[in-house]
Design a protein around this motif. Structure first.
Motif, PDB file in Angstrom:
ATOM      1  N   VAL B 272       7.371   1.745   3.296  1.00  0.00           N
ATOM      2  CA  VAL B 272       6.125   2.015   2.566  1.00  0.00           C
ATOM      3  C   VAL B 272       6.095   3.515   2.307  1.00  0.00           C
ATOM      4  O   VAL B 272       6.248   4.312   3.251  1.00  0.00           O
ATOM      5  CB  VAL B 272       4.883   1.601   3.378  1.00  0.00           C
ATOM      6  CG1 VAL B 272       3.611   1.875   2.566  1.00  0.00           C
ATOM      7  CG2 VAL B 272       4.961   0.133   3.775  1.00  0.00           C
ATOM      8  N   TYR B 311      -1.326  -5.605   2.021  1.00  0.00           N
ATOM      9  CA  TYR B 311      -0.234  -5.078   2.853  1.00  0.00           C
ATOM     10  C   TYR B 311       0.235  -6.138   3.838  1.00  0.00           C
ATOM     11  O   TYR B 311       1.436  -6.326   4.055  1.00  0.00           O
ATOM     12  CB  TYR B 311      -0.655  -3.797   3.586  1.00  0.00           C
ATOM     13  CG  TYR B 311      -0.451  -2.578   2.729  1.00  0.00           C
ATOM     14  CD1 TYR B 311       0.760  -1.896   2.741  1.00  0.00           C
ATOM     15  CD2 TYR B 311      -1.445  -2.155   1.859  1.00  0.00           C
ATOM     16  CE1 TYR B 311       0.960  -0.807   1.904  1.00  0.00           C
ATOM     17  CE2 TYR B 311      -1.251  -1.070   1.031  1.00  0.00           C
ATOM     18  CZ  TYR B 311      -0.048  -0.401   1.051  1.00  0.00           C
ATOM     19  OH  TYR B 311       0.162   0.662   0.226  1.00  0.00           O
ATOM     20  N   VAL B 323       7.234   3.356   7.745  1.00  0.00           N
ATOM     21  CA  VAL B 323       6.152   3.943   6.951  1.00  0.00           C
ATOM     22  C   VAL B 323       6.421   5.438   6.846  1.00  0.00           C
ATOM     23  O   VAL B 323       6.546   6.136   7.858  1.00  0.00           O
ATOM     24  CB  VAL B 323       4.777   3.682   7.578  1.00  0.00           C
ATOM     25  CG1 VAL B 323       3.674   4.234   6.668  1.00  0.00           C
ATOM     26  CG2 VAL B 323       4.570   2.196   7.821  1.00  0.00           C
ATOM     27  N   ASP B 325       5.305   9.083   5.821  1.00  0.00           N
ATOM     28  CA  ASP B 325       4.131   9.932   5.593  1.00  0.00           C
ATOM     29  C   ASP B 325       4.559  11.322   5.181  1.00  0.00           C
ATOM     30  O   ASP B 325       5.373  11.952   5.866  1.00  0.00           O
ATOM     31  CB  ASP B 325       3.302  10.040   6.879  1.00  0.00           C
ATOM     32  CG  ASP B 325       2.283   8.920   7.002  1.00  0.00           C
ATOM     33  OD1 ASP B 325       1.326   8.926   6.221  1.00  0.00           O
ATOM     34  OD2 ASP B 325       2.458   8.053   7.887  1.00  0.00           O
ATOM     35  N   TYR B 338       0.836   5.477   8.069  1.00  0.00           N
ATOM     36  CA  TYR B 338       1.332   4.636   9.174  1.00  0.00           C
ATOM     37  C   TYR B 338       0.177   3.935   9.881  1.00  0.00           C
ATOM     38  O   TYR B 338       0.215   2.727  10.130  1.00  0.00           O
ATOM     39  CB  TYR B 338       2.099   5.536  10.141  1.00  0.00           C
ATOM     40  CG  TYR B 338       2.556   4.907  11.441  1.00  0.00           C
ATOM     41  CD1 TYR B 338       3.678   4.075  11.486  1.00  0.00           C
ATOM     42  CD2 TYR B 338       1.909   5.197  12.642  1.00  0.00           C
ATOM     43  CE1 TYR B 338       4.113   3.532  12.689  1.00  0.00           C
ATOM     44  CE2 TYR B 338       2.334   4.664  13.848  1.00  0.00           C
ATOM     45  CZ  TYR B 338       3.439   3.833  13.866  1.00  0.00           C
ATOM     46  OH  TYR B 338       3.875   3.303  15.055  1.00  0.00           O
ATOM     47  N   VAL B 341      -1.326   1.182   7.687  1.00  0.00           N
ATOM     48  CA  VAL B 341      -0.472  -0.002   7.550  1.00  0.00           C
ATOM     49  C   VAL B 341      -0.487  -0.812   8.851  1.00  0.00           C
ATOM     50  O   VAL B 341      -0.628  -2.047   8.833  1.00  0.00           O
ATOM     51  CB  VAL B 341       0.968   0.402   7.166  1.00  0.00           C
ATOM     52  CG1 VAL B 341       1.915  -0.793   7.251  1.00  0.00           C
ATOM     53  CG2 VAL B 341       0.998   0.985   5.761  1.00  0.00           C
ATOM     54  N   ALA B 354       7.403  -1.430  13.633  1.00  0.00           N
ATOM     55  CA  ALA B 354       7.085  -0.372  12.661  1.00  0.00           C
ATOM     56  C   ALA B 354       7.550   0.979  13.185  1.00  0.00           C
ATOM     57  O   ALA B 354       7.458   1.253  14.387  1.00  0.00           O
ATOM     58  CB  ALA B 354       5.585  -0.336  12.391  1.00  0.00           C
ATOM     59  N   ASN B 356       7.362   5.220  12.176  1.00  0.00           N
ATOM     60  CA  ASN B 356       6.734   6.240  11.341  1.00  0.00           C
ATOM     61  C   ASN B 356       7.720   7.381  11.071  1.00  0.00           C
ATOM     62  O   ASN B 356       8.223   8.010  11.994  1.00  0.00           O
ATOM     63  CB  ASN B 356       5.494   6.788  12.047  1.00  0.00           C
ATOM     64  CG  ASN B 356       4.623   7.673  11.160  1.00  0.00           C
ATOM     65  OD1 ASN B 356       3.768   8.382  11.654  1.00  0.00           O
ATOM     66  ND2 ASN B 356       4.794   7.612   9.850  1.00  0.00           N
TER      67      ASN B 356
END
Lengths: 190, 400
Positions: B272, B311, B323, B325, B338, B341, B354, B356
């Motif tokens: 993402v 999402y 994710v 950022d 992050y 999501v 997940a 980040n």
């Protein structure tokens, strides 16, 4: 990366018009129906300071926005940069390097090791002084790019200049630029 | 679909947005004209000087004053626009909360650039992320075309009677704002037809229908309920935004959604990411797909309101999501995107792994290889070769 992708890196000093020239090449690409991107490497912009700019031209939409790492065309608008910057850093195999200088490629090779690149020279500043009346090497360099890469024809470049310069500048200035492009196109040395 | 065969322009991201502002020709543009302002406003001032627009152009002595002028203008019922960037936005933020609580549909371009210090003028998303709780709608854009289109689409969204919120459009500073790229603009007539007249709404300076706006709320006033109303308007905005995107598709053939999915149908790993880095990610996904790795990209568009369900749906079958950022939230569990999501997944009862990734702070380059490294790591986690790190992964740092 596809084989139809041309990645250009411009080395110049602030005030030499590299960004204007990069934009002109982008506009020529549009007229050819190609995809393009042109952007400077950002930093404090001072007249005379070394600057870098990039142009990408492709048959496919361009979705990479990072700086060009492996250019296949390198344009050096100020020959004094060769001594202070590694202008061929990251150059792809058989990259074309065009230096604005009155010297020949063999003269330059005596003092600098450029590896495998195709080195060309054009006296863009001299041509500009004689045709435009000022040392503005950017437009003649576009003529040299057309010749060296075959991306655009001489007439295409001149037509584009007539249209985009015609609105802003006097006939004398426009004609000077057209002549500068023609001479640079014809006087590139390899 | 009445697709238009417009001529392609070679134009900077900022030039594209200025052109959209010219075609919109709002009643008022109030802006701070000095650094860190971008040439969005400079270009617009030239349109004003040339007589190309009828807009009242107000230059203010600070960004705080610029937004205050926008609030006054919008409260009087004028269609109002401005632009800002970086520290300029930070100075505005106090009054941005006021604009949102007064439900004023001001349209602002925020060119994403870093906040000091160290002093840095380059691209990251720290500025707009600072204002994520200010009550403004936030739309993120990849390139000049998206930024142009978003500017035009802003009006029917922000001015909709069920929304009535200010809206800001973002795109990457320098990488897009100063880069020359292709733009297929609409005609001014098409823009005017698409945005239409602003719906009538109670306004100041209407002597026959006097209203009070932005007053002191007192100790036992309606502040709390006002905040709830702002959240309801945010919820309403989700459908209004998509309806507007759909209507824009009818006009232009360009499809927009809250989140833009690329090769997500059978994706096992996904990233993402917002704004210009999404292009790099798509290119890497194509490469990995050729190797048989089922990778995909979700590009953020709508950040406020955050489309939680979309999402969760998009990531329902993904094993590992990365994710990315371009801003950090110091001391938080991760960067802003992050956290959004992960909360979305949790609210829908999903628990994909997940990671980040923080990248590009202060304009640090993000090269294709950096993005490929991100995907390789996600792939290794999906295959059980690595554990998913709980702490942030920093991309392309020096000396660490």
């Amino acid at each position: 990366m596809t084989s139809q992708l041309t990645e250009v890196r411009w080395h110049a000093r602030g005030g030499q018009g590299a960004v204007t020239a990069a934009k002109m090449v982008a506009e020529l690409a549009v007229e050819r129906g190609k995809h393009f991107q042109a952007f400077p490497e950002y930093g404090p912009e001072r007249s005379g300071a070394p600057i870098v700019a990039f142009t990408r031209i492709s048959d496919e939409p361009i979705q990479t926005y990072s700086p060009v790492e492996h250019p296949n065309v390198i344009l050096v608008l100020d020959p004094t940069l060769i001594s202070s910057i590694d202008v061929v850093e990251g150059a792809s195999e058989q990259a074309v390097v065009i230096v604005n200088t009155e010297q020949t490629p063999d003269d330059i090779k005596k003092d600098h090791d450029f590896g495998n690149v195709r080195l060309m020279t054009v006296a863009a500043s001299k041509i500009a002084s004689e045709t435009i009346g000022r040392n503005l090497p950017n437009t003649p360099m576009v003529g040299a790019v057309a010749k060296a890469t075959g991306l655009f024809g001489l007439e295409e470049v001149q037509d584009h200049m007539r249209q985009s310069f015609g609105k802003k500048f006097s006939e004398k200035v426009v004609n000077g630029n057209l002549e500068a492009v023609r001479r640079a196109f014809e006087e590139v040395k390899e | 679909m009445a697709q238009t065969e417009a001529k392609t322009l070679a134009i900077t991201g900022n030039g594209a947005v200025s052109l959209a502002m010219k075609q919109v020709d709002p009643d008022v543009v109030a802006a701070y004209p000095i650094t860190p302002q971008t040439d969005v406003v400079q270009n617009f001032s030239q349109y004003v000087a040339n007589g190309d627009v009828k807009a009242e152009f107000v230059t203010a002595e600070s960004e705080h004053s610029a937004m205050s002028a926008c609030i006054g203008s919008a409260a009087a019922g004028a269609r109002t626009m401005t632009a800002t960037s970086s520290a300029g936005y930070a100075l505005m933020v106090e009054v941005c909360f006021v604009a949102a609580s007064m439900r004023l549909p001001i349209i602002m371009t925020t060119v994403n650039r870093a906040l000091s210090g160290p002093i840095n003028i380059h691209c990251d998303h720290s500025d707009s992320m600072l204002g994520r709780d200010s009550g403004w709608l936030q739309i993120y854009n990849e390139d000049a075309q998206e930024a142009y289109d978003a500017t035009v689409m802003s009006f029917p969204i922000a001015e909709h009677k069920d929304v009535r919120l200010p809206l800001m459009n973002m795109y990457d500073g320098f990488i897009i704002s100063g880069a020359i790229g292709p733009l297929k603009p609409l005609s001014a007539e098409q823009v005017q037809e698409f945005i239409g007249q602003a719906p009538d709404y109670p306004r100041l300076l209407d002597a026959k229908n006097p209203v009070t706006m932005g007053p002191f709320d007192g100790l036992h006033g309606w502040y709390f309920e006002q905040k709830i109303a702002q959240n309801i308007a945010m919820d309403n905005a989700l459908d209004v935004i998509q309806d507007t995107y759909d209507r824009f598709y009818e006009l232009t053939g360009r499809r927009y959604e809250h989140l833009m999915k690329y090769r997500m149908d059978d994706a096992e790993i996904a990233v993402v990411v917002a704004n210009s880095a999404a292009g790099n990610a798509r290119a890497i996904v194509d490469k990995l797909r050729n190797e048989g790795i089922k990778a995909g990209v979700i590009k953020l568009r709508t950040f406020r309101p955050f489309p939680v369900k979309q999402y969760a749906e998009a990531l329902a079958d993904v094993k590992v999501v990365g994710v990315m950022d371009r801003a950090d939230s110091f001391g938080a569990p991760g960067g802003p995107l992050y956290m959004e999501v992960l909360t979305s997944l949790y609210q829908e009862g999903q628990c994909a792994k997940a990671v980040n990734f923080i990248y590009g702070l202060g304009g640090r380059d993000v090269f294709p290889q950096n993005i490929e490294d991100v995907y390789r790591r996600l792939d290794a986690i999906a295959k059980g070769e690595q554990d998913a790190p709980r702490e942030r992964v920093y991309v392309n740092t020096k000396g660490m």
